[in-house]
Design a protein around this motif. Structure first.
Motif, PDB file in Angstrom:
ATOM      1  N   LYS A 199       0.911  -1.247   0.038  1.00  0.00           N
ATOM      2  CA  LYS A 199       0.109   0.180  -0.064  1.00  0.00           C
ATOM      3  C   LYS A 199       0.857   1.186   0.084  1.00  0.00           C
ATOM      4  O   LYS A 199       0.435   2.195  -0.695  1.00  0.00           O
ATOM      5  CB  LYS A 199      -0.966   0.147   1.178  1.00  0.00           C
ATOM      6  CG  LYS A 199      -2.049  -0.957   1.329  1.00  0.00           C
ATOM      7  CD  LYS A 199      -2.791  -1.043   2.182  1.00  0.00           C
ATOM      8  CE  LYS A 199      -3.795  -2.312   2.514  1.00  0.00           C
ATOM      9  NZ  LYS A 199      -4.542  -2.390   3.789  1.00  0.00           N
ATOM     10  N   THR A 200       1.966   1.265   0.640  1.00  0.00           N
ATOM     11  CA  THR A 200       2.486   2.480   1.060  1.00  0.00           C
ATOM     12  C   THR A 200       4.032   2.546   0.175  1.00  0.00           C
ATOM     13  O   THR A 200       4.541   3.548  -0.135  1.00  0.00           O
ATOM     14  CB  THR A 200       2.986   2.678   2.463  1.00  0.00           C
ATOM     15  OG1 THR A 200       3.953   1.516   2.738  1.00  0.00           O
ATOM     16  CG2 THR A 200       1.752   2.532   3.269  1.00  0.00           C
ATOM     17  N   GLY A 201       4.497   1.424  -0.316  1.00  0.00           N
ATOM     18  CA  GLY A 201       5.700   1.232  -0.945  1.00  0.00           C
ATOM     19  C   GLY A 201       6.813   1.451   0.096  1.00  0.00           C
ATOM     20  O   GLY A 201       8.184   1.176  -0.597  1.00  0.00           O
ATOM     21  N   ARG A 202       6.451   1.356   1.344  1.00  0.00           N
ATOM     22  CA  ARG A 202       7.789   1.425   2.353  1.00  0.00           C
ATOM     23  C   ARG A 202       8.477   0.076   2.311  1.00  0.00           C
ATOM     24  O   ARG A 202       7.948  -0.973   2.045  1.00  0.00           O
ATOM     25  CB  ARG A 202       7.338   1.486   3.664  1.00  0.00           C
ATOM     26  CG  ARG A 202       6.765   2.820   3.968  1.00  0.00           C
ATOM     27  CD  ARG A 202       6.410   3.132   5.315  1.00  0.00           C
ATOM     28  NE  ARG A 202       5.321   4.243   5.814  1.00  0.00           N
ATOM     29  CZ  ARG A 202       4.415   4.176   6.298  1.00  0.00           C
ATOM     30  NH1 ARG A 202       3.660   3.062   6.592  1.00  0.00           N
ATOM     31  NH2 ARG A 202       3.517   5.309   6.375  1.00  0.00           N
ATOM     32  N   ILE A 203       9.894   0.262   2.569  1.00  0.00           N
ATOM     33  CA  ILE A 203      10.525  -1.302   2.458  1.00  0.00           C
ATOM     34  C   ILE A 203      11.234  -1.176   3.880  1.00  0.00           C
ATOM     35  O   ILE A 203      12.096  -0.242   4.167  1.00  0.00           O
ATOM     36  CB  ILE A 203      11.625  -1.038   1.450  1.00  0.00           C
ATOM     37  CG1 ILE A 203      10.828  -1.373  -0.143  1.00  0.00           C
ATOM     38  CG2 ILE A 203      12.504  -2.308   1.456  1.00  0.00           C
ATOM     39  CD1 ILE A 203      11.809  -1.063  -1.204  1.00  0.00           C
ATOM     40  N   PHE A 204      11.259  -2.386   4.399  1.00  0.00           N
ATOM     41  CA  PHE A 204      11.875  -2.649   5.541  1.00  0.00           C
ATOM     42  C   PHE A 204      13.055  -3.586   5.363  1.00  0.00           C
ATOM     43  O   PHE A 204      12.741  -4.682   4.980  1.00  0.00           O
ATOM     44  CB  PHE A 204      10.802  -2.948   6.864  1.00  0.00           C
ATOM     45  CG  PHE A 204      11.823  -3.512   8.149  1.00  0.00           C
ATOM     46  CD1 PHE A 204      12.456  -2.644   8.790  1.00  0.00           C
ATOM     47  CD2 PHE A 204      11.640  -4.758   8.293  1.00  0.00           C
ATOM     48  CE1 PHE A 204      12.895  -2.986  10.041  1.00  0.00           C
ATOM     49  CE2 PHE A 204      12.128  -5.427   9.474  1.00  0.00           C
ATOM     50  CZ  PHE A 204      12.755  -4.416  10.384  1.00  0.00           C
ATOM     51  N   VAL A 259      11.321   5.025   2.783  1.00  0.00           N
ATOM     52  CA  VAL A 259      10.071   5.814   2.913  1.00  0.00           C
ATOM     53  C   VAL A 259       9.669   6.511   1.436  1.00  0.00           C
ATOM     54  O   VAL A 259      10.550   6.721   0.710  1.00  0.00           O
ATOM     55  CB  VAL A 259       9.746   6.487   3.871  1.00  0.00           C
ATOM     56  CG1 VAL A 259       9.869   5.416   5.421  1.00  0.00           C
ATOM     57  CG2 VAL A 259      10.812   7.795   4.092  1.00  0.00           C
ATOM     58  N   SER A 260       8.552   6.978   1.395  1.00  0.00           N
ATOM     59  CA  SER A 260       8.228   7.477  -0.151  1.00  0.00           C
ATOM     60  C   SER A 260       8.403   8.885   0.034  1.00  0.00           C
ATOM     61  O   SER A 260       8.239   9.650  -1.181  1.00  0.00           O
ATOM     62  CB  SER A 260       6.745   7.296  -0.116  1.00  0.00           C
ATOM     63  OG  SER A 260       5.745   7.576   0.680  1.00  0.00           O
ATOM     64  N   SER A 261       8.613   9.622   1.191  1.00  0.00           N
ATOM     65  CA  SER A 261       8.715  11.383   1.105  1.00  0.00           C
ATOM     66  C   SER A 261       9.559  11.904   2.196  1.00  0.00           C
ATOM     67  O   SER A 261      10.008  11.201   3.242  1.00  0.00           O
ATOM     68  CB  SER A 261       7.410  11.938   1.188  1.00  0.00           C
ATOM     69  OG  SER A 261       6.756  12.015   2.589  1.00  0.00           O
TER      70      SER A 261
END
Length: 92
Positions: free
Chosen positions: A52-57, A68-70
């Motif tokens: 959903k957010t595109g965040r990668i851990f 993160v995206s921004s």
């Protein structure tokens, strides 16, 4: 939920990489064993991505990276988790 094994890649050094993809639903405590193995350097590179957010851990034996995206989200995380950052001027 099914797993997918991606193509094996070779770079200029003839190192081979094989990507395995599996949809996982995060629940507290369910991935502790793999996180401990990663912390003890007993796995290869591992990462999770939020669709959903595109965040990668991306955890590793010395900590983790969070993509993160921004820039605004970076600042929100810096404020919320500033105590976790090193004393390096960039928090690295």
């Amino acid at each position: 939920m099914g797993g997918t094994t991606a193509t094996t890649f070779a770079d200029d050094d003839e190192t081979q990489w094989c990507a395995n993809v599996l949809e996982t639903h995060w629940r507290q405590g369910t991935l502790d064993c793999i996180l401990l193995a990663i912390a003890n350097d007993k796995t290869g590179p591992t990462m999770w991505m939020d669709r959903k957010t595109g965040r990668i851990f991306a955890p590793y034996d010395g900590g983790f990276d969070l993509l993160v995206s921004s820039p605004e989200e970076v600042e929100q995380l810096r404020v919320r988790f500033g105590d976790w950052l090193s004393d390096h001027p960039e928090g690295l």
